[in-house]
Design a protein around this motif. Sequence first.
Motif, PDB file in Angstrom:
ATOM      1  N   VAL A   1      22.174 -70.325 -42.555  1.00  0.00           N
ATOM      2  CA  VAL A   1      21.540 -70.168 -41.235  1.00  0.00           C
ATOM      3  C   VAL A   1      22.538 -69.581 -40.239  1.00  0.00           C
ATOM      4  O   VAL A   1      22.184 -68.731 -39.417  1.00  0.00           O
ATOM      5  N   LEU A   2      23.806 -70.019 -40.321  1.00  0.00           N
ATOM      6  CA  LEU A   2      24.815 -69.549 -39.364  1.00  0.00           C
ATOM      7  C   LEU A   2      24.970 -68.024 -39.419  1.00  0.00           C
ATOM      8  O   LEU A   2      25.130 -67.370 -38.372  1.00  0.00           O
ATOM      9  N   ILE A   3      24.887 -67.462 -40.634  1.00  0.00           N
ATOM     10  CA  ILE A   3      24.972 -65.998 -40.767  1.00  0.00           C
ATOM     11  C   ILE A   3      23.871 -65.330 -39.945  1.00  0.00           C
ATOM     12  O   ILE A   3      24.104 -64.326 -39.263  1.00  0.00           O
ATOM     13  N   TRP A   4      22.690 -65.933 -39.970  1.00  0.00           N
ATOM     14  CA  TRP A   4      21.574 -65.366 -39.191  1.00  0.00           C
ATOM     15  C   TRP A   4      21.700 -65.663 -37.710  1.00  0.00           C
ATOM     16  O   TRP A   4      21.270 -64.866 -36.872  1.00  0.00           O
ATOM     17  N   GLU A   5      22.304 -66.797 -37.352  1.00  0.00           N
ATOM     18  CA  GLU A   5      22.556 -67.081 -35.930  1.00  0.00           C
ATOM     19  C   GLU A   5      23.379 -65.957 -35.316  1.00  0.00           C
ATOM     20  O   GLU A   5      23.140 -65.520 -34.187  1.00  0.00           O
ATOM     21  N   HIS A   6      24.379 -65.503 -36.096  1.00  0.00           N
ATOM     22  CA  HIS A   6      25.296 -64.475 -35.586  1.00  0.00           C
ATOM     23  C   HIS A   6      24.613 -63.120 -35.419  1.00  0.00           C
ATOM     24  O   HIS A   6      25.128 -62.257 -34.715  1.00  0.00           O
TER      25      HIS A   6
ATOM     26  N   GLY B   1      32.722 -76.372 -29.799  1.00  0.00           N
ATOM     27  CA  GLY B   1      33.484 -76.392 -31.051  1.00  0.00           C
ATOM     28  C   GLY B   1      34.111 -75.055 -31.394  1.00  0.00           C
ATOM     29  O   GLY B   1      34.734 -74.414 -30.556  1.00  0.00           O
ATOM     30  N   GLY B   2      33.909 -74.655 -32.637  1.00  0.00           N
ATOM     31  CA  GLY B   2      34.581 -73.466 -33.173  1.00  0.00           C
ATOM     32  C   GLY B   2      34.185 -72.171 -32.504  1.00  0.00           C
ATOM     33  O   GLY B   2      34.945 -71.204 -32.493  1.00  0.00           O
ATOM     34  N   GLY B   3      32.995 -72.139 -31.963  1.00  0.00           N
ATOM     35  CA  GLY B   3      32.608 -70.981 -31.171  1.00  0.00           C
ATOM     36  C   GLY B   3      32.285 -69.719 -31.948  1.00  0.00           C
ATOM     37  O   GLY B   3      32.424 -68.624 -31.410  1.00  0.00           O
ATOM     38  N   SER B   4      31.805 -69.869 -33.184  1.00  0.00           N
ATOM     39  CA  SER B   4      31.498 -68.643 -33.942  1.00  0.00           C
ATOM     40  C   SER B   4      30.337 -67.881 -33.299  1.00  0.00           C
ATOM     41  O   SER B   4      30.333 -66.640 -33.292  1.00  0.00           O
ATOM     42  N   ASN B   5      29.373 -68.594 -32.740  1.00  0.00           N
ATOM     43  CA  ASN B   5      28.287 -67.891 -32.035  1.00  0.00           C
ATOM     44  C   ASN B   5      28.795 -67.229 -30.759  1.00  0.00           C
ATOM     45  O   ASN B   5      28.381 -66.109 -30.436  1.00  0.00           O
ATOM     46  N   MET B   6      29.701 -67.894 -30.055  1.00  0.00           N
ATOM     47  CA  MET B   6      30.303 -67.301 -28.862  1.00  0.00           C
ATOM     48  C   MET B   6      30.998 -65.985 -29.224  1.00  0.00           C
ATOM     49  O   MET B   6      30.830 -64.970 -28.534  1.00  0.00           O
TER      50      MET B   6
ATOM     51  N   ASN C   1      19.647 -70.910 -25.238  1.00  0.00           N
ATOM     52  CA  ASN C   1      20.284 -71.809 -26.214  1.00  0.00           C
ATOM     53  C   ASN C   1      19.948 -71.335 -27.611  1.00  0.00           C
ATOM     54  O   ASN C   1      18.861 -70.798 -27.838  1.00  0.00           O
ATOM     55  N   ILE C   2      20.900 -71.537 -28.544  1.00  0.00           N
ATOM     56  CA  ILE C   2      20.576 -71.314 -29.958  1.00  0.00           C
ATOM     57  C   ILE C   2      20.522 -72.655 -30.653  1.00  0.00           C
ATOM     58  O   ILE C   2      21.359 -73.532 -30.418  1.00  0.00           O
ATOM     59  N   HIS C   3      19.486 -72.818 -31.477  1.00  0.00           N
ATOM     60  CA  HIS C   3      19.262 -74.089 -32.164  1.00  0.00           C
ATOM     61  C   HIS C   3      19.044 -73.812 -33.658  1.00  0.00           C
ATOM     62  O   HIS C   3      18.274 -72.912 -34.003  1.00  0.00           O
ATOM     63  N   PRO C   4      19.687 -74.608 -34.537  1.00  0.00           N
ATOM     64  CA  PRO C   4      19.609 -74.312 -35.971  1.00  0.00           C
ATOM     65  C   PRO C   4      18.369 -74.882 -36.658  1.00  0.00           C
ATOM     66  O   PRO C   4      18.477 -75.656 -37.607  1.00  0.00           O
ATOM     67  N   SER C   5      17.203 -74.486 -36.185  1.00  0.00           N
ATOM     68  CA  SER C   5      15.945 -74.794 -36.884  1.00  0.00           C
ATOM     69  C   SER C   5      14.894 -73.811 -36.397  1.00  0.00           C
ATOM     70  O   SER C   5      15.107 -73.105 -35.405  1.00  0.00           O
TER      71      SER C   5
ATOM     72  N   ALA D   1      26.028 -72.078 -26.670  1.00  0.00           N
ATOM     73  CA  ALA D   1      26.332 -71.633 -28.037  1.00  0.00           C
ATOM     74  C   ALA D   1      27.090 -72.749 -28.748  1.00  0.00           C
ATOM     75  O   ALA D   1      28.321 -72.789 -28.727  1.00  0.00           O
ATOM     76  N   GLY D   2      26.335 -73.677 -29.330  1.00  0.00           N
ATOM     77  CA  GLY D   2      26.984 -74.843 -29.931  1.00  0.00           C
ATOM     78  C   GLY D   2      27.544 -75.765 -28.858  1.00  0.00           C
ATOM     79  O   GLY D   2      28.563 -76.413 -29.053  1.00  0.00           O
ATOM     80  N   PHE D   3      26.853 -75.836 -27.716  1.00  0.00           N
ATOM     81  CA  PHE D   3      27.242 -76.756 -26.646  1.00  0.00           C
ATOM     82  C   PHE D   3      26.496 -78.062 -26.904  1.00  0.00           C
ATOM     83  O   PHE D   3      25.268 -78.090 -26.893  1.00  0.00           O
ATOM     84  N   MET D   4      27.236 -79.134 -27.176  1.00  0.00           N
ATOM     85  CA  MET D   4      26.638 -80.342 -27.743  1.00  0.00           C
ATOM     86  C   MET D   4      26.416 -81.467 -26.730  1.00  0.00           C
ATOM     87  O   MET D   4      26.234 -82.619 -27.110  1.00  0.00           O
ATOM     88  N   ARG D   5      26.380 -81.135 -25.444  1.00  0.00           N
ATOM     89  CA  ARG D   5      26.014 -82.115 -24.421  1.00  0.00           C
ATOM     90  C   ARG D   5      24.602 -81.808 -23.920  1.00  0.00           C
ATOM     91  O   ARG D   5      24.268 -80.633 -23.709  1.00  0.00           O
TER      92      ARG D   5
HETATM   93  C1  GAR Z   1      25.565 -73.692 -34.500  1.00  0.00           C
HETATM   94  O1  GAR Z   1      25.001 -73.829 -35.777  1.00  0.00           O
HETATM   95  C2  GAR Z   1      24.542 -73.954 -33.421  1.00  0.00           C
HETATM   96  O2  GAR Z   1      23.253 -73.495 -33.738  1.00  0.00           O
HETATM   97  C3  GAR Z   1      24.551 -75.453 -33.380  1.00  0.00           C
HETATM   98  O3  GAR Z   1      25.922 -75.811 -33.499  1.00  0.00           O
HETATM   99  C4  GAR Z   1      26.606 -74.810 -34.243  1.00  0.00           C
HETATM  100  C5  GAR Z   1      27.785 -74.318 -33.448  1.00  0.00           C
HETATM  101  O4  GAR Z   1      28.620 -73.475 -34.196  1.00  0.00           O
HETATM  102  N1  GAR Z   1      23.985 -75.936 -32.164  1.00  0.00           N
HETATM  103  C6  GAR Z   1      23.352 -77.100 -32.046  1.00  0.00           C
HETATM  104  O5  GAR Z   1      23.195 -77.869 -32.968  1.00  0.00           O
HETATM  105  C7  GAR Z   1      22.824 -77.397 -30.656  1.00  0.00           C
HETATM  106  N2  GAR Z   1      22.204 -78.677 -30.616  1.00  0.00           N
HETATM  107  P1  GAR Z   1      29.655 -72.497 -33.465  1.00  0.00           P
HETATM  108  O6  GAR Z   1      30.503 -73.350 -32.532  1.00  0.00           O
HETATM  109  O7  GAR Z   1      30.479 -71.938 -34.584  1.00  0.00           O
HETATM  110  O8  GAR Z   1      28.880 -71.455 -32.736  1.00  0.00           O
END
Ligand code: GAR
Length: 196
Positions: free
Chosen positions: A170-175, A10-15, A107-111, A87-91
């Motif tokens: 949570v996303l702020i902390w992911e980054h 997706g948007g790739g903010s973690n990337m 992998n990063i996971h939002p929990s 990084a937000g890879f949903m497969r």
């Molecule tokens: C992030 O919150 C990541 O932790 C989550 O998807 C989002 C991707 O955002 N990942 C999952 O849920 C994995 N199962 P990003 O594309 O902006 O990084």
Amino acid sequence: HKRVAILISGGGSNMVSLVDSMVGDHPARPCLVLSNDAEAGGLKKAAARGIPTAAVDHRPFKGDRAAFEAELLKPLEQAQPDIICLAGFMRVLTGDFVSRFQGRMLNIHPSLLPKFKGLNTHARAIEAGETEHGCSVHEVTAALDDGPILGQARIRIEAGDSAESLAAKVLIWEHKLYPAVLRRYANGDRTPVLLP
Ligand code: GAR
């Protein structure tokens, strides 16, 4: 430098947070950003940063994960990564694919794993009456959202929080968390990063 491939959907903010951290004395550099969706917003952000990109659409494979992964392997084998960051890879990846990269895929996971593996983590944390929530970075193994935890960031759930407000917090902390873990990991240090 260690070579890092980043997989996104997706948007790739973690990337972006990972890429922007790999400068100066950092032990790694990005070698590829790969998506299962050619329209993923993150691909443009990666290209704008001068990183090679590739996309392999999963949809034509109609659930044949092995065939999809065979295509996904091609750009990865070309890029020769030492480390792969999901990084937000949903497969969901098969055990076969994961075992090729055993011990070098994150992998990063939002929990706060092991709580809330899978999807809709923020809504489920609220529903469960949790007072704390956050994100985790872990080594990828064949089991979904499992594997050794390499870092966690914790936040409090406040009375007015919704799934959306929690996702944003949570996303702020992911980054912050993912770049901190990657730097350690690329230095060969698997001591968990605990934030804040
Ligand atoms: C992030 O919150 C990541 O932790 C989550 O998807 C989002 C991707 O955002 N990942 C999952 O849920 C994995 N199962 P990003 O594309 O902006 O990084």
